[in-house]
Design a protein around this motif. Structure first.
Motif, PDB file in Angstrom:
ATOM      1  N   LYS A 176       9.956   1.355  -2.072  1.00  0.00           N
ATOM      2  CA  LYS A 176      10.652   1.422  -1.423  1.00  0.00           C
ATOM      3  C   LYS A 176      10.286  -0.032  -0.357  1.00  0.00           C
ATOM      4  O   LYS A 176      11.389  -0.575   1.023  1.00  0.00           O
ATOM      5  CB  LYS A 176      10.965   2.717  -1.527  1.00  0.00           C
ATOM      6  CG  LYS A 176      11.460   3.450  -2.320  1.00  0.00           C
ATOM      7  CD  LYS A 176      11.863   4.666  -1.823  1.00  0.00           C
ATOM      8  CE  LYS A 176      11.375   5.836  -1.878  1.00  0.00           C
ATOM      9  NZ  LYS A 176      11.077   7.176  -1.603  1.00  0.00           N
ATOM     10  N   ILE A 177       9.450   0.638   0.619  1.00  0.00           N
ATOM     11  CA  ILE A 177       8.791   0.418   1.887  1.00  0.00           C
ATOM     12  C   ILE A 177       7.849  -1.387   1.916  1.00  0.00           C
ATOM     13  O   ILE A 177       7.913  -1.889   2.151  1.00  0.00           O
ATOM     14  CB  ILE A 177       8.863   1.272   2.745  1.00  0.00           C
ATOM     15  CG1 ILE A 177      10.002   1.981   2.718  1.00  0.00           C
ATOM     16  CG2 ILE A 177       8.731   0.247   3.971  1.00  0.00           C
ATOM     17  CD1 ILE A 177      10.008   2.999   3.823  1.00  0.00           C
ATOM     18  N   ALA A 178       7.382  -0.358   0.656  1.00  0.00           N
ATOM     19  CA  ALA A 178       5.281  -1.201   1.031  1.00  0.00           C
ATOM     20  C   ALA A 178       5.438  -2.647   1.145  1.00  0.00           C
ATOM     21  O   ALA A 178       5.942  -2.577  -0.867  1.00  0.00           O
ATOM     22  CB  ALA A 178       4.703  -0.418  -0.106  1.00  0.00           C
TER      23      ALA A 178
ATOM     24  N   LYS B 297       3.799   7.286  -9.039  1.00  0.00           N
ATOM     25  CA  LYS B 297       4.851   6.348 -10.311  1.00  0.00           C
ATOM     26  C   LYS B 297       5.738   5.326 -10.395  1.00  0.00           C
ATOM     27  O   LYS B 297       5.869   3.990 -10.373  1.00  0.00           O
ATOM     28  CB  LYS B 297       4.297   7.205 -11.952  1.00  0.00           C
ATOM     29  CG  LYS B 297       3.240   7.183 -12.458  1.00  0.00           C
ATOM     30  CD  LYS B 297       3.265   7.710 -14.117  1.00  0.00           C
ATOM     31  CE  LYS B 297       2.357   8.463 -14.918  1.00  0.00           C
ATOM     32  NZ  LYS B 297       2.495   9.284 -15.614  1.00  0.00           N
ATOM     33  N   GLY B 298       6.696   6.153 -10.016  1.00  0.00           N
ATOM     34  CA  GLY B 298       8.422   5.384  -9.420  1.00  0.00           C
ATOM     35  C   GLY B 298       7.662   4.650  -8.523  1.00  0.00           C
ATOM     36  O   GLY B 298       8.103   3.141  -7.730  1.00  0.00           O
ATOM     37  N   SER B 299       6.996   4.789  -7.103  1.00  0.00           N
ATOM     38  CA  SER B 299       6.611   4.257  -6.096  1.00  0.00           C
ATOM     39  C   SER B 299       5.929   2.856  -6.751  1.00  0.00           C
ATOM     40  O   SER B 299       5.865   1.801  -5.952  1.00  0.00           O
ATOM     41  CB  SER B 299       6.154   5.248  -5.178  1.00  0.00           C
ATOM     42  OG  SER B 299       6.962   5.445  -4.258  1.00  0.00           O
ATOM     43  N   ILE B 300       4.966   3.132  -7.192  1.00  0.00           N
ATOM     44  CA  ILE B 300       3.963   2.024  -8.082  1.00  0.00           C
ATOM     45  C   ILE B 300       4.880   1.336  -7.845  1.00  0.00           C
ATOM     46  O   ILE B 300       4.856  -0.189  -8.003  1.00  0.00           O
ATOM     47  CB  ILE B 300       2.786   2.451  -8.986  1.00  0.00           C
ATOM     48  CG1 ILE B 300       2.331   3.725  -8.199  1.00  0.00           C
ATOM     49  CG2 ILE B 300       1.749   1.195  -9.364  1.00  0.00           C
ATOM     50  CD1 ILE B 300       1.192   4.271  -9.457  1.00  0.00           C
ATOM     51  N   LEU B 301       6.006   1.484  -9.131  1.00  0.00           N
ATOM     52  CA  LEU B 301       7.314   0.372 -10.088  1.00  0.00           C
ATOM     53  C   LEU B 301       7.844  -0.065  -9.061  1.00  0.00           C
ATOM     54  O   LEU B 301       8.103  -1.618  -9.720  1.00  0.00           O
ATOM     55  CB  LEU B 301       7.523   1.260 -10.670  1.00  0.00           C
ATOM     56  CG  LEU B 301       7.958   1.239 -12.506  1.00  0.00           C
ATOM     57  CD1 LEU B 301       6.945  -0.424 -12.644  1.00  0.00           C
ATOM     58  CD2 LEU B 301       8.834   1.617 -13.263  1.00  0.00           C
TER      59      LEU B 301
ATOM     60  N   THR C 236       1.077  -1.291   0.199  1.00  0.00           N
ATOM     61  CA  THR C 236       0.179  -0.076  -0.161  1.00  0.00           C
ATOM     62  C   THR C 236       1.072   1.202  -0.185  1.00  0.00           C
ATOM     63  O   THR C 236       2.318   1.125   0.478  1.00  0.00           O
ATOM     64  CB  THR C 236      -0.796  -0.097   1.167  1.00  0.00           C
ATOM     65  OG1 THR C 236      -1.700  -1.005   1.256  1.00  0.00           O
ATOM     66  CG2 THR C 236      -1.701   1.061   1.765  1.00  0.00           C
ATOM     67  N   ILE C 237       0.090   2.678  -0.801  1.00  0.00           N
ATOM     68  CA  ILE C 237       0.944   3.554  -0.290  1.00  0.00           C
ATOM     69  C   ILE C 237      -0.050   4.753  -0.288  1.00  0.00           C
ATOM     70  O   ILE C 237      -1.400   4.538  -0.657  1.00  0.00           O
ATOM     71  CB  ILE C 237       1.784   4.120  -2.341  1.00  0.00           C
ATOM     72  CG1 ILE C 237       2.543   2.441  -2.989  1.00  0.00           C
ATOM     73  CG2 ILE C 237       2.226   5.155  -2.568  1.00  0.00           C
ATOM     74  CD1 ILE C 237       2.996   3.277  -4.862  1.00  0.00           C
ATOM     75  N   LEU C 238       1.082   5.572   0.358  1.00  0.00           N
ATOM     76  CA  LEU C 238       0.082   6.403   0.457  1.00  0.00           C
ATOM     77  C   LEU C 238       0.381   7.948  -0.552  1.00  0.00           C
ATOM     78  O   LEU C 238       1.781   8.031   0.331  1.00  0.00           O
ATOM     79  CB  LEU C 238       0.433   6.432   2.600  1.00  0.00           C
ATOM     80  CG  LEU C 238      -0.346   8.405   2.494  1.00  0.00           C
ATOM     81  CD1 LEU C 238      -1.486   7.617   3.021  1.00  0.00           C
ATOM     82  CD2 LEU C 238      -0.214   8.530   4.582  1.00  0.00           C
TER      83      LEU C 238
ATOM     84  N   GLN D 191       6.958   7.624   6.888  1.00  0.00           N
ATOM     85  CA  GLN D 191       7.151   6.440   5.804  1.00  0.00           C
ATOM     86  C   GLN D 191       7.547   4.573   6.769  1.00  0.00           C
ATOM     87  O   GLN D 191       7.097   4.082   6.409  1.00  0.00           O
ATOM     88  CB  GLN D 191       8.873   6.129   5.003  1.00  0.00           C
ATOM     89  CG  GLN D 191       7.485   6.868   3.810  1.00  0.00           C
ATOM     90  CD  GLN D 191       8.838   7.191   2.333  1.00  0.00           C
ATOM     91  OE1 GLN D 191       7.920   6.694   1.959  1.00  0.00           O
ATOM     92  NE2 GLN D 191      10.256   7.302   2.865  1.00  0.00           N
ATOM     93  N   LYS D 192       8.729   5.004   7.823  1.00  0.00           N
ATOM     94  CA  LYS D 192       9.071   3.610   8.250  1.00  0.00           C
ATOM     95  C   LYS D 192       7.625   3.449   9.853  1.00  0.00           C
ATOM     96  O   LYS D 192       7.361   2.121   9.678  1.00  0.00           O
ATOM     97  CB  LYS D 192      10.192   4.330   9.822  1.00  0.00           C
ATOM     98  CG  LYS D 192      11.283   3.889   9.240  1.00  0.00           C
ATOM     99  CD  LYS D 192      12.324   3.982  10.000  1.00  0.00           C
ATOM    100  CE  LYS D 192      13.890   4.668   8.870  1.00  0.00           C
ATOM    101  NZ  LYS D 192      13.913   5.734  10.294  1.00  0.00           N
TER     102      LYS D 192
END
Lengths: 86, 703
Positions: free
Chosen positions: B171-173, B164-168, B119-121, B142-143
């Motif tokens: 880092k943590i999700a 978009k970078g995070s979906i791809l 999940t991304i917020l 994030q932590k």
């Protein structure tokens, strides 16, 4: 003293004291309306119902019948409903 | 060639967080609206290219405050996120949150995160942070949330690249849960659940027990377990409340470390606007003026493009008649399909304008104030403040209006709203009203008002009053038990986003054209078929029979007269004519003849077909007569001598159309929305009966 949100004057604030699970819809709790939170009555609709409140950062309109079930204290002491206390 | 990898990305968020703006930014025009199986909730999907080889299928889920649903729309969120076998099951979830109201948004986030899907917020409206005095420690957040957090500003198209970078590459999700509420509430109870649902995570099992309707993807044994746990409703409700409190405690603890807001920067504009817009006098005055403005716009502004469309289709029909070779198929095109399509297209201007205005009212946040103002009044009639939106939309078309009743929680209020909305004067009644008013009401002025305009206004009032009255009766008569919660958010005022409004209008207009269009088109084809076919003995021997008749009467006749006689005979003995003749005895006391009867039957599917049908009937009788439909109706004579469309008959027709449930599209939508045939059938019978009785009284009193 059994004051509820329905007894507040416009502009007056109180602290929610009791939210009992069998009266209050879960949704209200989810919107941030729970014990220990400050609640402010912002506006009353022209026909005296519903009420416009700010609680926990949410601006909400709720009906008087529900507002009358949420006990508040004008003082700042927490007093959780028995069943809810963890 | 290597095929692109497609991942499912679900957008979830509270209402008014800019979720739709983000969806529009990510997908642009690459979006389509479909339906979820079984329910009519719109399913919005779109494609978004994330990299050379990866495309995201973005699913825009309905706005919700919590995963525990209160309305049909909200239940879609849960069903999509919980059923691992569904084609839409997301690989990544984006929770969109409003930076100002992040605490409440995080409640939904914490529930979603516990489903153990990456999940991304996305914290939206980040551009307002400085103005509002907000600062966030992103790294720490994030932590704490065990998820990627991205600051975005969907309307200004900022931060979308990062997202978009995070979906791809998150880092943590990861597939980790956030809360462990269960162990802190009732260990024995939850250990029991864990043992009964070994193949599922504990939180999911908890949601199955408390929320799930469609359990088909669970085993029989698991379904029995659910039944067992559901017996103790009180305990479940208590635990749900407790869970929410615990979640908020956790959120508060996290925000204390990561989120600072400088309260002195709070704006007072909202308070000032609220004071005026919900004022006991100004509030209603402003609302009434806005309503007037909407009606003015819907009729005045729309009339120009509507006339244009009307003329275009008329000349298109003439052109087709002149240039297409003769034959049955071409008749179908010129007399059936072209007028049929024209009948749909002509409503587009009104629908676009109405949706534009309603969308602006909703986008700005004003609609919530109207709901607040009107709730007490509407409640006396068994409805809710939220019923105002369907009732206003109903003046354009009852179909989208009834769909708009979806976000009314409480089954009874929603049902009453659905049942009475068709009484409001929809735009399909306008062509019927307009032509009959022009025939029976003189073009004179009374105290400066045009009499024709006043009549139209009275008909609107009649529609509104009958909606309110029947709501009141239903409120008293319906014994439906339903819990209704009226809790609405009063969102902050916003300038409307042109892009969002544009997409909304496009989407709704498309839905109208295709949904209503299919029906109207089908009806006009059937009508044409019924009017041009008939039984062997009479219809197909029309030429001989008429010929014989003429010979016997020894009346002198020209070629045209002969053709007219044949056409008249054919119409009377076509299937359509037979239907009209059959109901003639029933509608005679209302002042109608069999030709009007045909129009009544055909307009059963859609009111606006009434005028078109009369046009077709008189056209079939006199194909070479170029007079307008209005003149033809004026010239129509009763067997006894007087005008067919005289005052009593005209009034009786107006009253009939004000009440009658003459719309198949609406019936279909009511069936889908109430999930039963009971209510549309009830609606059809009671409204038709009311229309018949009222028209009967009108005609008998006036004639």
């Amino acid at each position: 003293m059994n004051k509820t949100i329905a007894d507040l004057q416009i502009g007056e604030k109180g602290i929610i004291a009791q939210v009992c699970f069998n009266d209050i819809p879960l949704k209200l709790l989810e919107m941030g309306c729970m014990p220990g939170k400050e609640v402010e009555l912002v506006q009353i609709a022209p026909l005296k119902d519903p009420l416009y409140i700010i609680v926990n950062g949410s601006h909400l309109a709720i009906r008087k019948e529900i507002a009358a079930l949420i006990k508040i204290e004008v003082a700042t002491k927490k007093n959780l409903c028995e069943e809810i206390k963890s | 060639m290597r095929r692109d990898k497609v991942i499912n990305v679900a957008l979830v968020g509270n209402p008014n967080t800019g979720k739709t703006s983000l969806f529009n930014q990510l997908t642009g025009l690459n979006q389509k609206v479909g339906n979820y199986p079984g329910v009519t909730v719109d399913k919005k999907q779109g494609k978004c290219k994330l990299s050379e080889s990866v495309t995201a299928n973005i699913i825009d889920l309905p706005g919700t405050y919590s995963i525990n649903p209160n309305t049909i729309d909200e239940s879609i969120v849960l069903e999509t996120l919980i059923n691992t076998k569904s084609a839409d099951y997301p690989d990544v979830i984006i929770v969109v949150a409003d930076v100002v109201n992040i605490k409440r948004n995080l409640l939904l986030f914490s529930q979603i995160k516990d489903l153990e899907i990456p999940t991304i917020l996305a914290v939206n409206m980040a551009d307002e942070m400085t103005k509002k005095g907000i600062s966030i420690d992103i790294d720490l957040l994030q932590k704490e949330l065990k998820s990627d957090v991205v600051l975005i500003s969907a309307r200004k198209n900022k931060g979308i690249k990062d997202l978009k970078g995070s979906i791809l590459n998150p880092k943590i999700a990861k597939h980790t849960a956030l809360s462990d509420f269960s162990k802190r509430m009732d260990i024995d109870f939850f250990n029991g659940i864990e043992a009964d649902f070994k193949k599922h995570s504990l939180y999911k099992a908890w949601l199955y027990i408390t929320q799930l309707n469609d359990m088909s993807f669970l085993t029989e044994e698991e379904q029995l377990h659910i039944e067992k746990y559901r017996k103790d409703e009180k305990k479940l409700a208590k635990l749900q409340h407790k869970e929410t409190v615990l979640r908020y405690q956790q959120i508060n603890a996290i925000l204390k470390k990561t989120y600072v807001v400088d309260a002195t920067k709070a704006t007072t504009l909202r308070a000032k606007l609220d004071r005026v817009l919900t004022h006991k006098v100004f509030g209603y005055v402003i609302f009434a003026s806005i309503l007037m403005l909407i009606f003015q716009a819907v009729f005045d502004l729309a009339s120009v493009p509507m006339d244009f469309i009307d003329k275009t289709f008329a000349s298109l029909g003439e052109y087709a008649k002149a240039n297409l070779p003769e034959g049955k198929l071409f008749d179908l095109i010129t007399d059936g399909i072209i007028p049929g399509i024209g009948g749909i297209i002509i409503f587009i201007p009104q629908i676009v304008i109405l949706f534009l205005l309603v969308a602006i009212l909703e986008e700005t946040g004003y609609m919530s104030r109207v709901v607040f103002l009107m709730d007490k009044i509407m409640r006396r009639f068994g409805m809710s403040g939220k019923s105002v939106v369907p009732l206003i939309s109903g003046t354009a078309c009852a179909i989208p209006a009834i769909m708009a009743a979806r976000n009314i929680s409480g089954f009874k209020a929603r049902l009453i709203t659905i049942l009475v909305t068709p009484f409001t004067t929809c735009s399909a009644r306008i062509p019927v009203y307009a032509i009959i008013i022009a025939l029976i009401i003189p073009e004179e002025r009374f105290l400066g008002f045009s009499l024709q305009g006043l009549t139209l206004m009275l008909l609107y009032l009649l529609g509104f009053l009958s909606a309110i009255t029947s709501a009141y009766l239903l409120h008293k008569l319906l014994k439906v038990k339903s819990k209704s919660y009226f809790i609405i958010e009063m969102p902050n005022y916003k300038l409307p986003s042109l892009k969002n409004i544009g997409y909304t209008i496009l989407e709704k207009t498309k839905a109208f054209v295709f949904e209503a269009g299919k029906i109207i088109l089908a009806i006009s084809i059937i009508l044409w078929f019924l009017a041009t076919n008939g039984p062997k003995q009479t219809f197909q021997k029309a030429n001989e029979i008429v010929e014989k008749e003429i010979k016997r009467n020894k009346k002198p006749h020209t070629e045209t007269e002969r053709n007219t006689e044949i056409a008249k005979y054919k119409l009377e003995h076509s299937y359509l004519g037979i239907m009209g003749k059959t109901i003639e005895p029933m509608i005679k006391p209302l002042g109608y003849d069999w030709k009007i009867g045909i129009a009544l039957i055909s307009s059963f599917a859609a009111r606006e077909v009434f005028v078109g049908t009369l046009a077709t009937i008189y056209n079939v009788e006199n194909p070479d007569d170029e007079a307008s439909i209005k003149d033809r109706m004026r010239a129509e004579i009763r067997p006894t001598g007087g005008k067919r469309f005289d005052f009593p008959t005209g009034m009786s027709l107006l009253i009939f159309y004000a009440f009658a449930m003459q719309c198949m599209g609406t019936l279909a939508v009511v069936k889908r929305e109430t999930n039963s045939w009971k209510w549309p059938i009830y609606q059809l019978i009671s409204m038709t009966l009311l229309a018949y009785i009222a028209a009967f009284i009108t005609y008998q009193v006036l004639s």
